[in-house]
Write an enzyme that holds these catalytic residues in place. Structure first.
Site, short mmCIF file in Angstrom:
data_model
loop_
_atom_site.label_atom_id
_atom_site.label_comp_id
_atom_site.label_asym_id
_atom_site.label_seq_id
_atom_site.Cartn_x
_atom_site.Cartn_y
_atom_site.Cartn_z
NE ARG A 58 -24.33 7.42 16.46
CZ ARG A 58 -24.89 8.31 17.29
NH1 ARG A 58 -26.08 8.81 16.98
NH2 ARG A 58 -24.29 8.66 18.40
CE LYS A 165 -41.46 7.77 0.34
NZ LYS A 165 -41.83 8.13 1.71
CG ASP A 194 -40.81 7.21 -5.48
OD1 ASP A 194 -41.48 6.18 -5.23
OD2 ASP A 194 -41.25 8.35 -5.38
CG HIS A 195 -41.00 1.58 -2.82
ND1 HIS A 195 -41.13 2.53 -1.82
CD2 HIS A 195 -42.18 0.91 -2.86
CE1 HIS A 195 -42.33 2.44 -1.30
NE2 HIS A 195 -43.00 1.47 -1.90
CE LYS A 199 -45.30 -0.46 -5.46
NZ LYS A 199 -45.13 -1.77 -4.82
CG ASP A 252 -44.79 8.99 3.98
OD1 ASP A 252 -43.63 8.62 3.71
OD2 ASP A 252 -45.68 8.19 4.33
CG HIS A 257 -44.40 6.92 -2.95
ND1 HIS A 257 -43.11 6.53 -3.29
CD2 HIS A 257 -44.52 6.62 -1.63
CE1 HIS A 257 -42.50 6.04 -2.23
NE2 HIS A 257 -43.33 6.09 -1.21
CE LYS A 343 -49.23 5.79 6.46
NZ LYS A 343 -48.52 4.61 5.95
#
Length: 488
Positions: A58, A165, A194-195, A199, A252, A257, A343
Site C-alpha cells: 500500500r 500461515k 510451511d517453512h 528444511k 502459531d 509446523h 516461547k
C-alpha cells in the site's frame, strides 16, 4: 563485499520466464528470508534466465532505486557474503509498484510491461510463456480483498500463488479462506507454505526411514513406545504482542509446523517421492488423528508476557503448548505422540525423538532402559541413537553408548538450501510436494477444534524453564530435551 564471480549452475535454464510479485515486500519476512533466498538462488543459477521481481504494497518506499537500496541493506544484514557480479544484476531486476485491494491497475500494468520485456529477451512472440509467481505475505484479514483484486485484474492467470500461515484461526475461518482462494485460483495454483517442510532435516526423515532396513521395520507400535516432537524457543514474543494476542501458540505452531512434522514422521510408505503420493500419505495420517483431548493438553504463559507491548493486562493467551496426540490406524494404534513448543524456554531446539520399547525379559536383571532415536532438525542433519553396551571391566554390566550420524562430516557437491530457498525453488518448478494441501489444513483444524471450544487453563511458567510443571509429567518417562539422555 567480494568482486569475484560465482560459478552458476545451469539448473534454472529450463525454467520458463517468471515475473515474481511480492506483496509485503517491505516487511520483515521479505527482508530476512525472501530477498536473501532469491539472491542465493540467483547466485547458484537456480532462478530462470529471464525473470523480474516486483515488490508491492500500500505504501511506496520511494523510487525503484530507493527500494533497491533497501533490498541491498537487507541482503547485507541477513544474507551470505555478497558478490558484486551476482548482486548488481539481481538488484536491476527489482522494482516496486503500489497496490491495494481497491486498485491494482498500476500493478497489473507493471506486470504486463515486465512480461513484454521478458518475452522479448526469451525470443517469444507473445507473453503466454511467461509464468507469474505471486507471494502473499499479508495478514489473513487482508486476504479476501487482495485475492479479489488479483481476480479482477487478471493477475491470477498463469499464476502460482504462495500463501503464508496462519491458514485461518479456526475451522470456520480456514474454510472461508479456502473459499476465497478458490474464487480466483484452482487448487493446483495454490502453494500453502510451511517453512518447516523446506528444511533438509525434515526431508531426511523420509530418507532415514525408507532407505534403511535398520529403521523401517521397527517404525511401528510393535517397537515404538512413544514419539516426541519438541520445538522449544528461547525467544520471547519480541515485539509481536499484537500478533500473538490474536493467534497464540496453538495456532502459531501446533496446528501448522508441529502437526506437519508429525505427518512426515507417521506417514505410510508413499512408494514415490512426488506431489500426489507424499501428500496423500500425509493427509491419511491427519485423517486418522484423534481429535485432541483438552485433559491431555497443557497451556502455559511465561511470567512477564502481560508486560509486553500490545498485550492485554489480563491476557490468557498461551505462549506454551504441550499435547498428547494419537493416530488411530494399524501402525500407530496406542502410541502417544507428544508435541511441545513455547516461547522463553530453556533452549532453542528442534528435535524428534522415537522412544523404543524396553525388551521383554532377557538375560539382564532390571530395566536396561529405552533406546531412543533422536533427529535434530538443524541445517546440518544430525541423528543419534541411544543404545546399551557392555561396560568395560570384568563384570557383565551395562552402560549407555551413543551412535551418531553426522552429515556434516561428508563433502557433498551441493550445499543444503535454507528452507525458504528450497520452497521458492519448488514454486518456480511447480512442485507442491513440500506444501500443504487444503484437505490437510481442514482436518488439522478439526483435530485442534476441541482445544478452541474448551481451552485448558493457562498455567504460568518462569522464563528460561521447560514450561509448566504439569507439562513435564505429560510423557511417560519424561521429555528427552532437558533430561540426562539429551546429548544436544
Amino acid at each position: 563485499m567480494s568482486t569475484s564471480t560465482t560459478t552458476s549452475a545451469p539448473a534454472g535454464s529450463d525454467l520458463r520466464p517468471h515475473v515474481l510479485v511480492l506483496f509485503g515486500a517491505t516487511g520483515d519476512l521479505a527482508a530476512r528470508k525472501l530477498f536473501p533466498g532469491l539472491y542465493h538462488l540467483a547466485g547458484q543459477g537456480w532462478l530462470p534466465e529471464d525473470y523480474a521481481i516486483i515488490g508491492s504494497g500500500r505504501h511506496s518506499p520511494g523510487t525503484d532505486e530507493e527500494f533497491r537500496q533497501q533490498v541491498r541493506e537487507a541482503l547485507e544484514e541477513f544474507g551470505d557474503d555478497l558478490v558484486d557480479d551476482v548482486l548488481d544484476p539481481f538488484l536491476e531486476r527489482i522494482s516496486f509498484c503500489t497496490s491495494d485491494a481497491d486498485d491494482g491497475s498500476d500493478l497489473a500494468q507493471a506486470v504486463a510491461d515486465a512480461e513484454d520485456r521478458l518475452a522479448q529477451a526469451a525470443g517469444d512472440e507473445g507473453t503466454d510463456g511467461v509464468r507469474r509467481l505471486i507471494y502473499m505475505s499479508i495478514p489473513p484479514k487482508a486476504m479476501d480483498g487482495m485475492v479479489g483484486m488479483l481476480h479482477d485484474t487478471g493477475l491470477n492467470e498463469r499464476a502460482r500463488v504462495v500463501v503464508e500461515k496462519p491458514f485461518g484461526t479456526d475451522l470456520d475461518s480456514s474454510r472461508a479462506l479456502d473459499a476465497t482462494l478458490k474464487k480466483a485460483f484452482e487448487e493446483d495454483q495454490v502453494f500453502r507454505i510451511d517453512h518447516f517442510l523446506g528444511k533438509e532435516a525434515v526431508q531426511n526423515i523420509l530418507a532415514l526411514r525408507f532407505a534403511n532396513g535398520l529403521f523401517e521395520p521397527a517404525w511401528c507400535n510393535a517397537f515404538i513406545e512413544s514419539v516426541q516432537i519438541d520445538v522449544p524457543e528461547t525467544l520471547s514474543i519480541e515485539g509481536r504482542g499484537s500478533f500473538y494476542e490474536g493467534t497464540g501458540c496453538l495456532r502459531d505452531m501446533i496446528s501448522t509446523h508441529l502437526c506437519q512434522l508429525l505427518g512426515f514422521v507417521a506417514l505410510e510408505d508413499p512408494q514415490c517421492f512426488d506431489e500426489k503420493s507424499v501428500r496423500d500419505a500425509k493427509s491419511a495420517v491427519f485423517q486418522a488423528m484423534r481429535p485432541l483431548d483438552p485433559t491431555r493438553v497443557v497451556f502455559g504463559q511465561y511470567d512477564g508476557y502481560r508486560d509486553e507491548e500490545d498485550v492485554a493486562d489480563d491476557s490468557t493467551v498461551e505462549t506454551f503448548v504441550a499435547i498428547e496426540a494419537y493416530i488411530d490406524n494399524d501402525r500407530w494404534e496406542g502410541v502417544p505422540f507428544y508435541l511441545r513448543t513455547g516461547k522463553s524456554l530453556a533452549e532453542g531446539r528442534r528435535v524428534i525423538t522415537l522412544r523404543f520399547k524396553t525388551p521383554a525379559g532377557g538375560i539382564f536383571n532390571g530395566d536396561p532402559g529405552s533406546n531412543e532415536l533422536a533427529i535434530e532438525l538443524t541445517d546440518d542433519p544430525k541423528v543419534t541413537v541411544d543404545v546399551r553396551a557392555k561396560k568395560p571391566g570384568p563384570d557383565m554390566e551395562l552402560a549407555e553408548a551413543l551412535l551418531r550420524l553426522d552429515m556434516a562430516d561428508h563433502d557433498y557437491e551441493s550445499e543444503p538450501l535454507e528452507a525458504y530457498e528450497r520452497l521458492l525453488l519448488e514454486v518456480l518448478r511447480g512442485d507442491r510436494t513440500l506444501f500443504t494441501r487444503a484437505d490437510e489444513v481442514d482436518r488439522l483444524w478439526e483435530v485442534c477444534q476441541p482445544l478452541l471450544d474448551d481451552a485448558p487453563e493457562v498455567k504460568p511458567y518462569a522464563p528460561g524453564s521447560w514450561g509448566p510443571e504439569e507439562a513435564l509429567a505429560l510423557p511417560k518417562g519424561g521429555w528427552r530435551l532437558g533430561s540426562e539422555h539429551d546429548h544436544g
